[in-house]
Design an enzyme around this catalytic site. Structure first.
Site, PDB file in Angstrom:
ATOM      1  N   HIS A 265      -2.576  17.832   5.132  1.00  0.00           N
ATOM      2  CA  HIS A 265      -2.054  17.942   6.492  1.00  0.00           C
ATOM      3  C   HIS A 265      -0.544  18.112   6.538  1.00  0.00           C
ATOM      4  O   HIS A 265       0.001  18.572   7.535  1.00  0.00           O
ATOM      5  CB  HIS A 265      -2.463  16.681   7.259  1.00  0.00           C
ATOM      6  CG  HIS A 265      -2.157  16.725   8.719  1.00  0.00           C
ATOM      7  ND1 HIS A 265      -2.606  17.726   9.558  1.00  0.00           N
ATOM      8  CD2 HIS A 265      -1.439  15.875   9.520  1.00  0.00           C
ATOM      9  CE1 HIS A 265      -2.196  17.493  10.790  1.00  0.00           C
ATOM     10  NE2 HIS A 265      -1.482  16.384  10.792  1.00  0.00           N
ATOM     11  N   TRP A 266       0.140  17.743   5.470  1.00  0.00           N
ATOM     12  CA  TRP A 266       1.605  17.685   5.480  1.00  0.00           C
ATOM     13  C   TRP A 266       2.198  18.843   4.697  1.00  0.00           C
ATOM     14  O   TRP A 266       2.855  18.669   3.680  1.00  0.00           O
ATOM     15  CB  TRP A 266       2.049  16.346   4.897  1.00  0.00           C
ATOM     16  CG  TRP A 266       3.126  15.682   5.683  1.00  0.00           C
ATOM     17  CD1 TRP A 266       3.512  15.953   6.961  1.00  0.00           C
ATOM     18  CD2 TRP A 266       3.966  14.621   5.235  1.00  0.00           C
ATOM     19  NE1 TRP A 266       4.534  15.129   7.354  1.00  0.00           N
ATOM     20  CE2 TRP A 266       4.831  14.305   6.312  1.00  0.00           C
ATOM     21  CE3 TRP A 266       4.064  13.915   4.052  1.00  0.00           C
ATOM     22  CZ2 TRP A 266       5.788  13.296   6.213  1.00  0.00           C
ATOM     23  CZ3 TRP A 266       5.011  12.902   3.962  1.00  0.00           C
ATOM     24  CH2 TRP A 266       5.868  12.599   5.027  1.00  0.00           C
TER      25      TRP A 266
END
Length: 289
Positions: A265-266
């Site tokens: 997600h990052w």
């Protein structure tokens, strides 16, 4: 990792925006680039973009904000319309800084905020870079395990080091071994700020929430949004589903997609060098409006 507090040329201050105090950090010159962080527990602007600010500041006036509810900004977000509340606050920040138009970079909740800003005030947004933005396809399937854990963080026994460690190492990134204990401890300490605990910006809704009004794919303005947009998504994102990238590309008139393999997600942290290059190239090629 870059020490976010000692970047050469970085300045920080608090700006009054309506009833709120918004903490910002700035670096570089050129067209304004407002960077909006994600909504995980303990998040803040500088920690979210510690590996990106210096490189992007070579081409832009980088402005990194702590959104309302986070970091050193005023706590509390309107839970009836969090995306709208945040977007209004960040448009107010641009007003306070006398900025008529800016590029926006947004991760997760920050991506949802940036997209809402483009829908509400397209003339104020010269280009968008969205990383795994929230609010895409929210009504088409059950929440992901990562999103459930994020929303449950302040429920039950409340915030714990075990909860945040599990979220970051198992759900936020693809390879949790690359996340230091010090980074997790920093996020944990930020997450237990008494003001945040009293008014968590994101938490599980009570009852059955009306997610339709938060789903950008159901907003008719999306197909009319002419803002040049780059969507970046990790193929192994366990918080917001990667199929959201194609949903945006299919609906937005000027939308490109870049899918990162073996990435969670990052994106801006896990693939920092590649993210910096792609983002700088995309924004530099966009005509300023």
């Amino acid at each position: 990792m870059t020490n976010k507090e000692t970047l050469p040329g970085l300045t920080s201050r608090t700006v009054q925006v309506g009833r709120r105090q918004i903490f910002i950090s700035e670096m570089g010159t050129g067209h304004p680039l407002l960077m909006l962080h994600g909504g995980g527990a303990g998040a803040s602007g500088l920690s979210n973009y510690s590996q990106n600010i210096e490189k992007l500041a070579e081409r832009f006036r980088v402005i990194v904000a702590d959104m309302p509810g986070y970091g050193r900004s005023t706590k509390g977000v309107d839970r009836k319309d969090p995306f709208g509340d945040l977007a209004g606050a960040m448009l107010g920040l641009l007003d306070a800084l006398n900025i008529s138009s800016a590029h926006l970079v947004g991760n997760s909740l920050g991506g949802a905020c940036a997209l809402r800003m483009a829908l509400e005030a397209p003339a104020r947004v010269s280009a968008l870079v969205l990383m795994g933005p929230g609010g895409v396809n929210t009504t088409r399937s059950l929440p992901t395990p990562g999103l459930k854990l994020l929303l449950d963080y302040y429920s039950g026994e409340g915030p714990t080091l075990e909860k945040i460690t599990r979220f970051i190492r198992q759900y936020l990134v693809y390879d949790g071994s690359k996340v230091s204990d010090a980074m997790i401890q920093e996020r944990y300490q930020a997450s237990i700020d008494p003001q945040v605990v009293a008014a968590p910006p994101l938490r599980k809704p009570q009852g059955i929430p009306n997610l339709r009004k938060w789903d950008f794919t159901r907003d008719p303005r999306l197909t009319q949004c002419q803002v040049p947009t780059l969507v970046l998504w990790g193929s192994e994102d366990k918080v917001n589903r990667p199929n959201g990238a194609e949903a945006l590309r299919n609906r937005m008139p000027d939308c490109s997609v870049y899918l990162f393999s073996k990435t969670g997600h990052w994106v801006q942290w896990e693939r920092a060098e590649e993210f910096n290059a792609v983002t700088a190239a995309f924004l530099s090629c966009r005509a300023l409006r």
